[in-house]
Design a protein around this motif. Structure first.
Motif, mmCIF file in Angstrom:
data_model
loop_
_atom_site.group_PDB
_atom_site.id
_atom_site.type_symbol
_atom_site.label_atom_id
_atom_site.label_comp_id
_atom_site.label_asym_id
_atom_site.label_seq_id
_atom_site.Cartn_x
_atom_site.Cartn_y
_atom_site.Cartn_z
ATOM 1 N N UNK A 154 47.912 49.218 48.586
ATOM 2 C CA UNK A 154 48.220 47.792 48.713
ATOM 3 C C UNK A 154 48.978 47.297 47.477
ATOM 4 N N UNK A 155 50.117 46.649 47.693
ATOM 5 C CA UNK A 155 50.918 46.125 46.580
ATOM 6 C C UNK A 155 51.263 44.649 46.769
ATOM 7 N N UNK A 156 51.180 44.148 48.002
ATOM 8 C CA UNK A 156 51.516 42.756 48.270
ATOM 9 C C UNK A 156 50.426 41.862 47.688
ATOM 10 N N UNK A 157 50.791 40.912 46.810
ATOM 11 C CA UNK A 157 49.773 40.019 46.232
ATOM 12 C C UNK A 157 48.986 39.298 47.324
ATOM 13 N N UNK A 158 47.692 39.208 47.118
ATOM 14 C CA UNK A 158 46.860 38.528 48.088
ATOM 15 C C UNK A 158 45.409 38.934 47.963
ATOM 16 N N UNK A 159 44.623 38.515 48.937
ATOM 17 C CA UNK A 159 43.193 38.804 48.967
ATOM 18 C C UNK A 159 42.894 39.552 50.259
ATOM 19 N N UNK A 160 42.293 40.720 50.152
ATOM 20 C CA UNK A 160 42.058 41.580 51.300
ATOM 21 C C UNK A 160 40.552 41.779 51.488
ATOM 22 N N UNK A 161 40.076 41.416 52.679
ATOM 23 C CA UNK A 161 38.634 41.434 52.947
ATOM 24 C C UNK A 161 38.166 42.816 53.391
ATOM 25 N N UNK A 162 36.988 43.199 52.890
ATOM 26 C CA UNK A 162 36.303 44.401 53.360
ATOM 27 C C UNK A 162 35.050 44.024 54.144
ATOM 28 N N UNK A 163 34.821 42.726 54.323
ATOM 29 C CA UNK A 163 33.650 42.251 55.040
ATOM 30 C C UNK A 163 32.492 41.937 54.110
ATOM 31 N N UNK A 164 31.555 41.126 54.593
ATOM 32 C CA UNK A 164 30.350 40.763 53.842
ATOM 33 C C UNK A 164 30.663 40.126 52.496
ATOM 34 N N UNK A 165 31.793 39.422 52.422
ATOM 35 C CA UNK A 165 32.121 38.702 51.200
ATOM 36 C C UNK A 165 32.825 39.511 50.137
ATOM 37 N N UNK A 166 33.088 40.799 50.398
ATOM 38 C CA UNK A 166 33.764 41.644 49.404
ATOM 39 C C UNK A 166 35.273 41.595 49.627
ATOM 40 N N UNK A 167 36.021 41.322 48.541
ATOM 41 C CA UNK A 167 37.476 41.222 48.625
ATOM 42 C C UNK A 167 38.128 42.082 47.546
ATOM 43 N N UNK A 168 39.282 42.634 47.892
ATOM 44 C CA UNK A 168 40.153 43.274 46.913
ATOM 45 C C UNK A 168 41.273 42.290 46.602
ATOM 46 N N UNK A 169 41.395 41.907 45.341
ATOM 47 C CA UNK A 169 42.422 40.961 44.930
ATOM 48 C C UNK A 169 43.601 41.718 44.326
ATOM 49 N N UNK A 170 44.799 41.425 44.800
ATOM 50 C CA UNK A 170 46.023 42.028 44.271
ATOM 51 C C UNK A 170 46.838 40.922 43.626
ATOM 52 N N UNK A 171 47.066 41.011 42.323
ATOM 53 C CA UNK A 171 47.788 39.977 41.599
ATOM 54 C C UNK A 171 49.292 40.133 41.712
#
Length: 206
Positions: A36-53
């Motif tokens: 993942x390289x596009x800036x944004x917030x990516x959900x894995x469910x249950x409130x867990x997110x991967x943030x890409x700056x």
């Protein structure tokens, strides 16, 4: 991150490399998260997110409700925490938050022990081999144990400090032989785990 988590990531990434990302049904996969390289917030469910700056930096964030208020809690950098590690950390944090009113309340600081000198993987493997030699009655197995690591693990891992080794380097070490020599790949993975577990028991891992 424990070696068990590292091992799971290696299996997951190898599976995805061979059979495709869609082979595992999940909102995020280790391979997808890495690419993942596009800036944004990516959900894995249950409130867990991967943030890409905007600059490509990645970090994990857990969204929870505490006393009726939403809290976004940072779990750490993607470089230091794998997908499985982030899931484990999120689960552990959710458990700790039960009965705790404010997760940002400062906790008393414990004195840090003096850090032990870090060994390279090659140095650690040699020490493990020397310690285990007396327990081996089969000289051939004794020689094969370290020879397997020298042939397949040392080229990628040998010069790395044991506290710097994560899923990526281990995957790189076993991926070239995963299909052509599957049994050897499993042995390499198991023996790498023995070395890293020994290093962590000696206080050499973070």
């Amino acid at each position: 991150m424990t070696f068990a988590n590292i091992r799971d990531v290696v299996w997951e990434e190898t599976w995805e490399t061979i059979f495709g990302v869609g082979a595992r049904m999940a909102k995020l996969t280790a391979l997808k998260a890495r690419h993942l390289v596009e800036p944004g917030r990516y959900s894995d469910g249950d409130g867990l997110y991967l943030l890409v700056g905007p600059g490509g930096a990645k970090s994990w964030m857990l969204r929870v409700q505490v006393d009726g208020r939403r809290r976004d809690l940072g779990l750490g950098s993607f470089k230091l925490l794998s997908l499985l590690g982030a899931r484990d950390a999120a689960l552990e944090l959710r458990r700790k938050l039960r009965g705790i009113s404010d997760p940002y309340a400062p906790a008393p600081r414990a004195p840090k022990p003096a850090p032990a000198r870090t060994l390279s993987f090659g140095e650690a493997a040699s020490k493990v081999h020397a310690e285990r030699t007396e327990g081996w009655k089969n000289g051939k197995h004794q020689a094969q144990w370290i020879k397997t690591l020298e042939n397949y693990a040392f080229p990628t891992l040998g010069d790395l400090a044991v506290d710097e080794i994560g899923a990526g380097p281990i995957h790189d070490a076993v991926a070239p032989i995963w299909l052509s020599k599957p049994e050897t790949a499993r042995r390499v993975l198991q023996r790498v785990g023995v070395v890293l577990d020994w290093a962590c028991a000696k206080g050499l891992c973070r």
